[in-house]
Scaffold this motif. Structure first.
Motif, PDB file in Angstrom:
ATOM      1  N   ILE A   1     -39.458  21.572  29.359  1.00  0.00           N
ATOM      2  CA  ILE A   1     -40.642  21.091  29.624  1.00  0.00           C
ATOM      3  C   ILE A   1     -40.422  19.751  30.397  1.00  0.00           C
ATOM      4  O   ILE A   1     -39.483  19.069  30.603  1.00  0.00           O
ATOM      5  N   ARG A   2     -41.667  19.162  31.218  1.00  0.00           N
ATOM      6  CA  ARG A   2     -41.521  18.065  31.833  1.00  0.00           C
ATOM      7  C   ARG A   2     -41.531  16.825  30.948  1.00  0.00           C
ATOM      8  O   ARG A   2     -42.202  16.920  30.018  1.00  0.00           O
TER       9      ARG A   2
ATOM     10  N   ALA B   1     -46.915  20.153  30.453  1.00  0.00           N
ATOM     11  CA  ALA B   1     -45.507  20.574  29.779  1.00  0.00           C
ATOM     12  C   ALA B   1     -45.107  21.297  30.715  1.00  0.00           C
ATOM     13  O   ALA B   1     -43.660  21.431  31.244  1.00  0.00           O
TER      14      ALA B   1
ATOM     15  N   PRO C   1     -43.735  24.707  30.596  1.00  0.00           N
ATOM     16  CA  PRO C   1     -42.555  25.135  30.153  1.00  0.00           C
ATOM     17  C   PRO C   1     -41.936  26.557  31.224  1.00  0.00           C
ATOM     18  O   PRO C   1     -42.507  27.004  31.931  1.00  0.00           O
TER      19      PRO C   1
ATOM     20  N   LEU D   1     -41.412  25.476  20.149  1.00  0.00           N
ATOM     21  CA  LEU D   1     -40.979  24.491  21.015  1.00  0.00           C
ATOM     22  C   LEU D   1     -39.538  24.159  21.160  1.00  0.00           C
ATOM     23  O   LEU D   1     -38.761  24.330  21.909  1.00  0.00           O
TER      24      LEU D   1
ATOM     25  N   GLU E   1     -49.237  15.216  27.609  1.00  0.00           N
ATOM     26  CA  GLU E   1     -48.793  16.248  26.791  1.00  0.00           C
ATOM     27  C   GLU E   1     -49.356  15.792  25.313  1.00  0.00           C
ATOM     28  O   GLU E   1     -49.731  16.595  24.340  1.00  0.00           O
TER      29      GLU E   1
END
Length: 293
Positions: A249-250, A118, A120, A238, A258
């Motif tokens: 996040i990706r 992710a 962040p 989140l 994830e």
């Protein structure tokens, strides 16, 4: 700074686990209740060590939230569960079943996979009131709905899960308010910190979360409460991080690892929750019990 936030978050999780374990150790040696219990505990070294751990945990969490995204810091507090088992089991003379350590491994490995995938990033410490109002309404409304649905007619497992979900939402909201208040302290000093509504908001939200947690643990089995508490905190954190503080996040194909990491965490928490109910009592060496006093 994100690496520093991760270090502070892990230190906070470890400190909170140590603090809770030592407090429970001290309390287990007393049969008193209410204010008499508190008056007795403040004279016990184990309880003092426990309080020091809790205070350090709050400090580490504040430092982590100032330096990194909420979406990174709060999930790392999942590590408090395995840390607590590592500390509390020998301290309380308990032994976790061997298969329970697969749960510890699942939590740690899943968290690593999830956060690496992710990644962040992009956090700010403040959000406008136009974002806070819907966030507060949704979180508080969700907590109230969960409490109402957990009526006395519910099964113990359902009641525990709903109250734990409400507590998890409160924990995430507390962390978001703490992030904003800590950012105010870092940017403008202590006087501005005391004037910030978020300072009093996180105190109230934190107290409410603790009350809900105690009721959740009393209402039903840990196997029902712990997954809702652990996963709920991470998911709501989140969401708040993205909507309040512009965290990112990706996505794309990164969603696959994830999801794998999230499933590993869920599996690990479920295994640990069941293993805790099968902990074996280890005989206490003569005279060792007096150390708690």
């Amino acid at each position: 700074m994100i690496e520093l936030a991760a270090v502070f978050a892990v230190a906070g999780a470890a400190s909170n686990a140590v603090g809770t374990a030592f407090q429970r150790k001290a309390a287990s040696a007393s049969s008193r209740g209410g204010l008499r219990l508190l008056a007795e505990l403040v004279r016990r070294p184990f309880w003092v060590i426990g309080m020091f751990g809790v205070v350090c945990a709050a400090l580490f969490q504040s430092l982590a939230l100032v330096n990194g995204p909420l979406a990174l810091v709060q999930p790392l507090f999942i590590l408090e569960l395995p840390f607590a088992l590592l500390v509390a089991a020998p301290l309380m003379h308990r032994r976790l079943p061997r298969w329970g350590w697969w749960g510890v491994g699942g939590c740690v490995a899943g968290l690593a996979v999830l956060l690496i995938a992710a990644a962040p990033h992009g956090a700010v410490n403040h959000a406008p009131l136009s974002r806070w109002i819907p966030a507060l309404l949704l979180c508080l409304g969700g907590m109230a709905a969960a409490v109402l649905l957990s009526g006395r007619d519910s099964s113990p497992a359902r009641r525990a899960a709903l109250l734990a979900a409400a507590s998890a939402t409160g924990n995430a909201l507390t962390a978001a308010l703490l992030k904003s208040a800590s950012g105010t302290f870092a940017d403008h000093g202590f006087a501005a910190f005391l004037r910030s509504w978020q300072t009093y908001g996180f105190a109230l939200a934190g107290a409410g979360s603790v009350i809900l947690l105690e009721n959740a643990l009393q209402a039903g089995p840990l196997a029902a409460a712990q997954p809702a508490l652990t996963i709920g905190d991470a998911v709501v954190s989140l969401t708040l991080g993205i909507t309040l503080f512009d965290e990112r996040i990706r996505t794309g194909w990164w969603l696959v690892p994830e999801a794998v990491g999230a499933l590993m965490i869920v599996g690990g928490v479920v295994v640990l929750s069941r293993a805790v109910q099968r902990i074996v009592v280890v005989p206490v060496v003569a005279g060792e019990r007096d150390l708690a006093t």
